[in-house]
Write an enzyme that holds these catalytic residues in place. Structure first.
Site, PDB file in Angstrom:
ATOM      1  N   LEU A  55      15.834  -8.364   1.281  1.00  0.00           N
ATOM      2  CA  LEU A  55      16.362  -7.679   2.454  1.00  0.00           C
ATOM      3  C   LEU A  55      17.305  -8.552   3.274  1.00  0.00           C
ATOM      4  CD1 LEU A  55      13.198  -5.732   3.712  1.00  0.00           C
ATOM      5  CD2 LEU A  55      15.254  -4.765   2.661  1.00  0.00           C
ATOM      6  N   GLN A  57       0.814  -1.207   0.000  1.00  0.00           N
ATOM      7  CA  GLN A  57       0.000   0.000   0.000  1.00  0.00           C
ATOM      8  C   GLN A  57       0.856   1.271   0.000  1.00  0.00           C
ATOM      9  OE1 GLN A  57      -3.478   1.276   2.970  1.00  0.00           O
ATOM     10  NE2 GLN A  57      -1.494   1.328   3.990  1.00  0.00           N
ATOM     11  N   ASP A  58       1.772   1.374   0.969  1.00  0.00           N
ATOM     12  CA  ASP A  58       2.575   2.587   1.096  1.00  0.00           C
ATOM     13  C   ASP A  58       3.523   2.760  -0.079  1.00  0.00           C
ATOM     14  OD1 ASP A  58       1.264   2.683   3.489  1.00  0.00           O
ATOM     15  OD2 ASP A  58       3.060   2.725   4.738  1.00  0.00           O
ATOM     16  N   TYR A 100       6.295  -8.534  15.836  1.00  0.00           N
ATOM     17  CA  TYR A 100       6.406  -7.473  14.833  1.00  0.00           C
ATOM     18  C   TYR A 100       6.867  -6.176  15.476  1.00  0.00           C
ATOM     19  CZ  TYR A 100       4.815  -3.751  11.688  1.00  0.00           C
ATOM     20  OH  TYR A 100       4.746  -2.623  10.912  1.00  0.00           O
ATOM     21  N   SER A 155       4.610  -7.265   7.550  1.00  0.00           N
ATOM     22  CA  SER A 155       3.927  -6.200   8.280  1.00  0.00           C
ATOM     23  C   SER A 155       2.583  -6.580   8.880  1.00  0.00           C
ATOM     24  CB  SER A 155       3.736  -4.993   7.351  1.00  0.00           C
ATOM     25  OG  SER A 155       3.000  -5.357   6.206  1.00  0.00           O
ATOM     26  N   GLU A 207       3.137   0.350  16.519  1.00  0.00           N
ATOM     27  CA  GLU A 207       3.134  -0.904  17.272  1.00  0.00           C
ATOM     28  C   GLU A 207       4.337  -0.997  18.204  1.00  0.00           C
ATOM     29  OE1 GLU A 207       0.981  -3.511  17.477  1.00  0.00           O
ATOM     30  OE2 GLU A 207      -0.495  -2.554  16.156  1.00  0.00           O
ATOM     31  N   ALA A 217       8.903  -5.142   4.675  1.00  0.00           N
ATOM     32  CA  ALA A 217       8.803  -5.818   5.966  1.00  0.00           C
ATOM     33  C   ALA A 217       7.719  -6.878   5.885  1.00  0.00           C
ATOM     34  CB  ALA A 217       8.457  -4.820   7.082  1.00  0.00           C
ATOM     35  N   SER A 267       6.907   2.102  13.353  1.00  0.00           N
ATOM     36  CA  SER A 267       5.486   1.805  13.534  1.00  0.00           C
ATOM     37  C   SER A 267       4.995   2.157  14.928  1.00  0.00           C
ATOM     38  CB  SER A 267       5.246   0.307  13.289  1.00  0.00           C
ATOM     39  OG  SER A 267       3.960  -0.083  13.701  1.00  0.00           O
TER      40      SER A 267
END
Length: 331
Positions: free
Chosen positions: A58, A13-14, A152, A83, A130, A81, A128
């Site tokens: 990565l 999305q990002d 996460y 995510s 989180e 990531a 994040s």
């Protein structure tokens, strides 16, 4: 001469919203994908044909070095990531490696690529909300103690502090955006907001009877992804690198999201259509996340443009149209 940017996680999305923004700003945009069989590649190619795709992983430093050599970026945006928070309990080791150690690999590859002119490549790390987990301040700020409540979140804390370490140790222009929940019609269907908007669309069209969810009282600070990627870009336009909380400063519950989503399709009472399933509860719940975006507002001049009701409406409208198109094709 136009700037060049390399985005990891570009099929998410990002990544797609950021690529759109950078292309509008005149950048040459490169996207890093892991292998050629990424199921989201056709969508990316159709919607953003000007993005140049590079392969890399990565967890493979040499592949990151090759991607940097090929793209010669002025800016690196590390959005790649694992995510999905729920998945991180099922696969804590993989999440820790990709979401945590992957940041270290990307930072080190960027440092080695830049060489003696360390400041010539600017780096953005996707941190994040989180990371706050068991929140120690309400609202949460850049200075709030981090207390992650999921594998996460723990992995994101590692990446966040490693980014700070590279900034302070090597003088890298490395910034972290502590982004609170941000949604859009491009959100993956595994995330609760898109799960709701898709189910509401299907229920309204008579092709689904009910929706099963976890904790309806969990509260989040929800914004629009298109707004949040603009904050990422603004961070890398600053003279000095820093860390920023990006949020709306408002909090809403899952129940409120359901109220707006069902009302959008003309259903006022959804109580018989939503089931609470304990299987969807987190082992350690994050009950209240709400950010203080004052620093981003003052330093970056950033403010969100899409409010919560409009965000929900956009997602439901998109999914209604998408489901109608699917029904039309299958008829």
């Amino acid at each position: 001469m136009s700037k060049r940017a390399l985005i990891t996680g570009i099929t998410g999305q990002d990544g797609m919203y950021l690529a759109e923004l950078l292309l509008r700003e005149g950048y040459e945009v490169f996207g890093l994908v892991r292998g050629q069989n990424n199921p989201k590649l056709p969508v990316l190619a159709a919607e953003l044909p000007d993005v140049k795709i590079l392969t890399g992983d990565l967890m493979d430093l040499s592949s990151l070095m090759r991607a940097l050599a090929a793209s010669q970026p002025d800016e690196v945006y590390n959005l790649g990531a694992i995510s999905f928070v729920a998945y991180s309990w099922e696969n804590a080791a993989v999440t820790s490696e990709v979401t945590g150690l992957g940041v270290l690999n990307m930072l080190e590859a960027t440092r080695l690529h830049a060489g003696s002119d360390i400041g010539r490549v600017r780096f953005y790390q996707a941190s994040s909300s989180e990371m706050f987990g068991k929140v120690q301040d309400v609202p949460q700020r850049e200075s709030t103690l981090l207390w992650p409540r999921s594998p996460y979140g723990v992995a994101k804390v590692y990446g966040h502090y490693m980014t700070i370490n590279y900034r302070e140790s090597y003088g890298m222009h490395a910034s972290s955006g502590i982004l609170f929940n941000h949604e859009s019609p491009r959100r993956g269907p595994e995330f609760v907001t898109r799960k709701i908007s898709q189910a509401v669309a299907r229920i309204s069209l008579g092709v689904q009877d009910s929706l099963s969810l976890g904790n309806l009282d969990a509260r989040r600070d929800w914004g629009y992804a298109g707004d949040y990627v603009r904050a990422m870009w603004l961070m890398l336009q600053q003279d000095d690198a820093d860390d920023y909380v990006i949020s709306t400063g408002e909090t809403h519950s899952i129940r409120e999201f359901l109220d707006l989503a069902f009302a959008r399709v003309g259903i006022d009472d959804w109580s018989e259509k939503v089931r609470v399933d304990p299987a969807f509860f987190r082992p350690a719940e994050v009950d209240l996340l709400i950010g203080d975006p004052a620093k981003a507002r003052e330093v970056l001049g950033w403010t969100p443009t899409v409010g919560f009701p409009e965000l929900v409406a956009r997602m439901v409208d998109h999914d209604v149209a998408e489901q109608e198109a699917l029904l039309g094709r299958s008829a």
